[in-house]
Scaffold this active site. Structure first.
Site, PDB file in Angstrom:
ATOM      1  N   ARG A   1       0.883  -1.175   0.000  1.00 60.35           N
ATOM      2  CA  ARG A   1       0.000   0.000   0.000  1.00 60.35           C
ATOM      3  C   ARG A   1       0.909   1.210   0.000  1.00 60.35           C
ATOM      4  NH1 ARG A   1      -5.313   1.533   3.453  1.00 60.35           N
ATOM      5  NH2 ARG A   1      -6.118   0.124   1.886  1.00 60.35           N
TER       6      ARG A   1
ATOM      7  N   HIS B   1      -7.475   0.853  -6.367  1.00 57.85           N
ATOM      8  CA  HIS B   1      -7.694   0.002  -5.184  1.00 57.85           C
ATOM      9  C   HIS B   1      -8.413  -1.287  -5.628  1.00 57.85           C
ATOM     10  CE1 HIS B   1      -7.927  -1.176  -1.153  1.00 57.85           C
ATOM     11  NE2 HIS B   1      -8.817  -0.335  -0.663  1.00 57.85           N
TER      12      HIS B   1
ATOM     13  N   GLN C   1     -10.316  -3.901  -3.176  1.00 59.18           N
ATOM     14  CA  GLN C   1     -11.628  -3.463  -2.688  1.00 59.18           C
ATOM     15  C   GLN C   1     -12.722  -3.783  -3.703  1.00 59.18           C
ATOM     16  OE1 GLN C   1     -12.393  -1.770   0.403  1.00 59.18           O
ATOM     17  NE2 GLN C   1     -14.415  -2.411  -0.265  1.00 59.18           N
TER      18      GLN C   1
ATOM     19  N   ASP D   1     -17.242   7.540  -1.654  1.00 60.94           N
ATOM     20  CA  ASP D   1     -16.014   7.367  -0.873  1.00 60.94           C
ATOM     21  C   ASP D   1     -15.721   8.699  -0.179  1.00 60.94           C
ATOM     22  OD1 ASP D   1     -13.618   6.346   0.136  1.00 60.94           O
ATOM     23  OD2 ASP D   1     -12.539   6.458  -1.763  1.00 60.94           O
TER      24      ASP D   1
ATOM     25  N   CYS E   1     -16.317   1.862   0.664  1.00 57.23           N
ATOM     26  CA  CYS E   1     -15.161   1.017   1.026  1.00 57.23           C
ATOM     27  C   CYS E   1     -14.742   1.181   2.472  1.00 57.23           C
ATOM     28  CB  CYS E   1     -13.994   1.290   0.084  1.00 57.23           C
ATOM     29  SG  CYS E   1     -13.303   2.959   0.229  1.00 57.23           S
TER      30      CYS E   1
ATOM     31  N   ARG F   1     -13.719  -8.345   2.044  1.00 54.05           N
ATOM     32  CA  ARG F   1     -12.294  -8.099   1.774  1.00 54.05           C
ATOM     33  C   ARG F   1     -11.508  -9.369   2.095  1.00 54.05           C
ATOM     34  NH1 ARG F   1     -10.102  -3.025   1.668  1.00 54.05           N
ATOM     35  NH2 ARG F   1      -8.279  -4.188   0.941  1.00 54.05           N
TER      36      ARG F   1
HETATM   37  N1   CP Z   1     -11.230   0.020   2.522  1.00 53.84           N
HETATM   38  C1   CP Z   1      -9.948  -0.040   2.926  1.00 53.84           C
HETATM   39  O1   CP Z   1      -9.021  -0.309   2.169  1.00 53.84           O
HETATM   40  O2   CP Z   1      -9.770   0.177   4.256  1.00 53.84           O
HETATM   41  P1   CP Z   1      -8.381   0.368   5.020  1.00 53.84           P
HETATM   42  O3   CP Z   1      -7.803   1.676   4.590  1.00 53.84           O
HETATM   43  O4   CP Z   1      -8.761   0.354   6.476  1.00 53.84           O
HETATM   44  O5   CP Z   1      -7.473  -0.769   4.665  1.00 53.84           O
HETATM   45  N1  NVA Z   2      -9.922   6.801  -1.398  1.00 52.16           N
HETATM   46  C1  NVA Z   2      -9.557   6.363  -0.070  1.00 52.16           C
HETATM   47  C2  NVA Z   2      -9.771   4.897   0.063  1.00 52.16           C
HETATM   48  C3  NVA Z   2      -9.459   4.345   1.436  1.00 52.16           C
HETATM   49  C4  NVA Z   2      -9.609   2.868   1.521  1.00 52.16           C
HETATM   50  C5  NVA Z   2      -8.104   6.734   0.209  1.00 52.16           C
HETATM   51  O1  NVA Z   2      -7.267   6.545  -0.679  1.00 52.16           O
HETATM   52  O2  NVA Z   2      -7.829   7.228   1.297  1.00 52.16           O
END
Ligand code: CP
Ligand code: NVA
Length: 303
Positions: free
Chosen positions: A105, A132, A135, A223, A262, A290
């Site tokens: 990540r 992502h 997700q 989101d 998400c 997930r």
């Molecule tokens: N939806 C999601 O990826 O959550 P986190 O940021 O908690 O991993």
């Molecule tokens: N768009 C959000 C998704 C979090 C899971 C971010 O990147 O923070």
């Protein structure tokens, strides 16, 4: 591993492969519910690199690996040499000698490319500023568990044209649903992703009218207004306020339409509490999936 099976983005895999991964995740979910204790990843290790915070991704990947018989090693932002400037390429080469797969990540999608280029093992995208995909696998699984095949359905995306929106575009093409995006002009999805969807024959449109996007939709998704790493929250709030999902907007969709997010969510911002905690919201199933969808990804990558 000669040709590692990476899970980088939904546009990088064909529809049949994505369906196979989802089926695998569904099979593992059922097997566990029936008390099965299959450990196909016995003795395997997943390294997880986190350069951004996470609750769901971190916990679901770790629990998933353990349920499949494997282990994880977590490298946080400050506790690996990446944080002190060791290159992604060197990190990829070293980790390839210790573990069986890497999940990352990070902010810059270029780091994912660099990891892929230098790792001899599968690389999984656990979110970048661009996309992502994990997700989306959970979202598709969740929709189909509640309402059957998503192919031919209409999904509305309202809000920021962010990493989730990009993965929704990829998913629309690969899983065959129509996608209606409503985003402020300054926060539109990247033009190259829309161009890709058009070339692939996808039914994806982007406008600025959230009511129009939600009309007759089978699923409404939104989101956060401020993603990890975004700046100028105040300006974003002003731009995104007209895209909030509230009960009136939800009522424009089909009678059996679902709501997804998400998470993490901000009640009263991108969605009202009435909607996200209401009867059409399936966010807890979505979060649970997930785990199951990613077990499918892990089993596919490491098989
Ligand atoms: N939806 C999601 O990826 O959550 P986190 O940021 O908690 O991993
Ligand atoms: N768009 C959000 C998704 C979090 C899971 C971010 O990147 O923070």
């Amino acid at each position: 591993m000669s040709n590692p099976k990476h899970f980088l983005d939904l546009d990088r895999l064909d529809a049949q492969t994505l369906r196979r991964i989802l089926d695998l995740g569904g099979d593992l979910k059922r097997a566990r519910a029936e008390g099965g204790d299959d450990k196909p990843l016995h003795g395997k290790t997943l390294a997880m690199i986190f350069e951004k915070p996470s609750t769901r991704t971190r916990v679901s990947f770790e629990v998933g690996m353990v349920q499949l018989g494997g282990h994880v090693v977590i490298l946080g932002d400050q506790d690996s040499q990446l944080g002190r400037g060791e290159t992604v390429a060197d990190t990829a080469r070293v980790l390839s000698r210790y573990v069986n797969a890497i999940m990352i990540r990070t902010d810059d999608p270029q780091k994912l490319v660099e990891l892929e280029q230098h790792a001899d093992i599968p690389v999984i995208n656990g979110l970048t500023d661009r996309s992502h995909p994990c997700q989306l696998m959970a979202d598709i699984m969740t929709y189909e568990e509640h309402r059957g095949p998503i192919a031919g359905r209409t999904v509305a995306w309202c809000g920021d044209g962010n990493n989730m929106a990009v993965s929704y575009i990829h998913a629309a093409v690969r899983f065959g649903f129509a996608l209606r995006l409503a985003c402020p002009e300054a926060l539109a999805v990247p033009a190259d992703v829309l161009a890709w969807a058009a070339r692939e024959g996808g039914d994806v449109t982007q406008g600025k009218d959230a009511d129009a996007a939600c009309a007759d939709a089978d699923l409404i998704v939104t989101d956060t207004w401020v993603s990890m790493g975004d700046e100028d929250a105040g300006k974003r709030h002003n731009m995104l306020q007209p895209f909030q999902i509230d009960a009136r907007r939800m009522a424009l969709a089909k009678d059996d339409a679902l709501f997804m997010h998400c998470l993490p969510a901000h009640r009263g911002e991108e969605v009202t509490a009435e909607v996200i905690d209401g009867p059409r919201s399936v966010i807890w199933d979505e979060a649970e999936n997930r785990l199951h969808a990613q077990k499918g990804i892990l089993a596919w990558c490491l098989s």
